[in-house]
Design a protein around this motif. Structure first.
Motif, short mmCIF file in Angstrom:
data_model
loop_
_atom_site.label_atom_id
_atom_site.label_comp_id
_atom_site.label_asym_id
_atom_site.label_seq_id
_atom_site.Cartn_x
_atom_site.Cartn_y
_atom_site.Cartn_z
N THR A 85 68.43 30.60 38.60
CA THR A 85 68.51 29.35 37.85
C THR A 85 68.29 29.51 36.35
OG1 THR A 85 66.19 28.86 38.15
CG2 THR A 85 67.70 28.03 39.83
N ARG A 86 67.61 30.56 35.91
CA ARG A 86 67.24 30.63 34.51
C ARG A 86 67.56 31.99 33.88
NH1 ARG A 86 66.88 26.82 30.89
NH2 ARG A 86 65.81 25.01 31.70
N PRO A 87 68.81 32.28 33.65
CA PRO A 87 69.07 33.57 33.05
C PRO A 87 68.85 33.55 31.53
CG PRO A 87 71.11 32.47 33.57
CD PRO A 87 70.02 31.52 33.90
N ALA A 88 68.74 32.37 30.94
CA ALA A 88 68.79 32.26 29.49
C ALA A 88 67.53 32.68 28.74
CB ALA A 88 69.16 30.84 29.12
N LEU A 89 66.47 31.91 28.89
CA LEU A 89 65.30 32.13 28.04
C LEU A 89 64.29 33.13 28.60
CD1 LEU A 89 64.28 28.81 26.33
CD2 LEU A 89 64.05 31.06 25.36
N GLU A 131 66.75 25.96 18.92
CA GLU A 131 66.48 26.56 20.23
C GLU A 131 66.78 28.05 20.27
OE1 GLU A 131 68.85 24.43 19.56
OE2 GLU A 131 70.73 25.07 20.49
N LYS A 132 67.24 28.61 19.12
CA LYS A 132 67.51 30.04 19.07
C LYS A 132 66.64 30.75 18.02
CE LYS A 132 72.27 29.46 20.65
NZ LYS A 132 73.67 29.39 20.22
N SER A 135 62.63 27.13 20.01
CA SER A 135 62.79 28.04 21.15
C SER A 135 61.46 28.36 21.83
CB SER A 135 63.45 29.33 20.68
OG SER A 135 62.79 29.80 19.54
N ALA A 136 60.38 28.53 21.06
CA ALA A 136 59.11 28.93 21.65
C ALA A 136 58.59 27.89 22.65
CB ALA A 136 58.08 29.21 20.56
N PRO A 137 58.49 26.59 22.27
CA PRO A 137 58.05 25.62 23.28
C PRO A 137 59.00 25.52 24.47
CG PRO A 137 58.03 24.63 21.09
CD PRO A 137 58.63 25.98 20.95
#
Lengths: 258, 139
Positions: free
Chosen positions: A80-84, A238-239, A50-52
């Motif tokens: 466009t990017r609500p996730a990370l 990724e989490k 997730s960090a990278p």
């Protein structure tokens, strides 16, 4: 290794660099990047962590909207990017000279006392922060998945602690940094402000004993954070929980002649 | 030697303005010729070619560019010449042995962002100022 562009001038000398020259050239470019040696990261599965991915998100937003104002970041992040990366990150990014993500370095859960058997530990190595950089903001980020089975309609109380002191014969002293009430059905990244803690860790590295989290149900029972949907080391790459810090150059540095 | 090197281009100086100048001295300084004038040249620094893809995540490289060329009389042909560069040129004309011409150097520099791993596999995103030459001029 330094390539000339499409235009080749007739009086421009073209030749292949000798090994020693190539090494010197690499050294000079490393020096421009403020590094005294070439980093050697140990990346087994780390590339998809997730960090990278979070940092790549920030990088892409930066290169798309090069030097634009916060409003442009705002639209970019919300559309466009609500996730990370969040709106806060966009604002921090705008005011930062450097952003650094830290992976959790705790590999195995320690045996804690029965009262704290559900506590989870996280440690971050802040020893490689370049000199002259001051932390302006820092966040601890942990992912929460939707809980559909045991605690379907439950609410949880998530507490984040800074480990202040460790004792050989009893539980560590903890300092409560933040609490958050969570719905079982909630899903997404949870962000906790740890700016003061990170600055303290940078100033006195021997006090960097990490963070602990605990989760309580609405009836006051301590449960394993995993049961509340919080993703730990055994979860998807990724989490994975991580820490991110935003820096501003605190002093003007000039490169010394070599 | 400068005069000799530019001999092939002398044929081009047939404009009434240049023809009227006459003296060989003036011809030496009349290098507004596009090929030798101070300007930006392309130069790409490739992190990939350096074999650094294992620690530099992005970019693959960057167009650093560089400035090269002559800053010679008349300087008004160089759109980016500083006011003092004109004075420097005049003093050089009066005393060419001791006073150098203005330098061809960047007038506009831009930053780049680099995303890379450190030894602990932490990731760093850093802005580096003054890395890309956007425009060159005579200083």
């Amino acid at each position: 290794s330094v390539l000339d562009g499409s235009e080749l001038q007739p009086n421009f000398m073209h030749r292949r660099l000798r090994t020693q020259e190539k090494r010197e050239m690499q050294k000079e470019i490393l020096s421009i990047l403020g590094l005294n040696h070439r980093p050697r990261p140990h990346l087994n599965s780390g590339k998809y962590n997730s960090a990278p991915l979070f940092m790549l998100d920030l990088y892409n937003s930066m290169s798309t909207e090069e030097k634009s104002d916060v409003d442009q970041y705002r639209s970019l992040f919300t559309t466009t990017r609500p996730a990370l990366a969040s709106l806060h990150d966009a604002e921090f990014l705008h005011d930062s000279d450097m952003v650094m993500s830290f992976v959790n370095s705790v590999e195995n859960d320690r045996e804690l006392s029965p009262q704290r058997r559900h506590h989870k530990e996280f440690k971050f190595n802040l020893s490689q922060i370049p000199e002259g950089e001051a932390i302006t903001a820092a966040e601890f980020r942990i992912y929460k998945e939707c809980v559909t089975r045991t605690f379907r309609n439950e609410t949880f109380l998530l507490s984040v602690f800074q480990v202040v002191w460790e004792h050989p014969d009893r539980d560590a002293d903890l300092f409560l940094l933040d609490t958050r009430r969570l719905w079982a059905a909630e899903e997404g990244w949870l962000e906790f402000d740890i700016t003061a803690t990170s600055n303290f860790w940078v100033m006195s590295p021997h006090h960097n004993l990490g963070l602990q989290i605990s989760v309580e149900t609405s009836s006051g029972w301590n449960i394993n954070p995993k049961e509340a949907g919080l993703v730990g080391r055994d979860g998807a790459l990724e989490k994975q929980p991580f820490m991110v810090a935003f820096f501003k150059v605190s002093e003007v540095r000039t490169r010394t002649a070599r | 030697s400068v005069g000799r090197r530019r001999q092939p281009n002398r044929n081009r100086s047939n404009s009434p303005q240049e023809a009227s100048k006459g003296s060989t001295h003036t011809a030496d300084y009349n290098s507004s010729d596009q090929k030798t004038a101070c300007r930006k040249h392309e130069l790409y620094v490739s992190f990939r070619e350096l074999g650094w893809q294992d620690w530099i995540i992005a970019p693959e490289g960057y167009a650093a560019n560089y400035c090269d060329g002559e800053c010679s009389f008349p300087l008004n042909a160089h759109m980016n010449a500083t006011n003092h560069a004109i004075v420097q040129t005049l003093v050089h004309l009066m005393n060419p042995e001791n006073v150098p011409k203005p330098c061809c150097a960047p007038t506009k520099l831009h930053a780049i962002s680099v995303l890379y791993y450190d030894d602990n596999s932490n990731v760093i995103l850093k802005k580096y100022k003054n890395m890309v030459v956007r425009a060159c001029g005579c200083h």
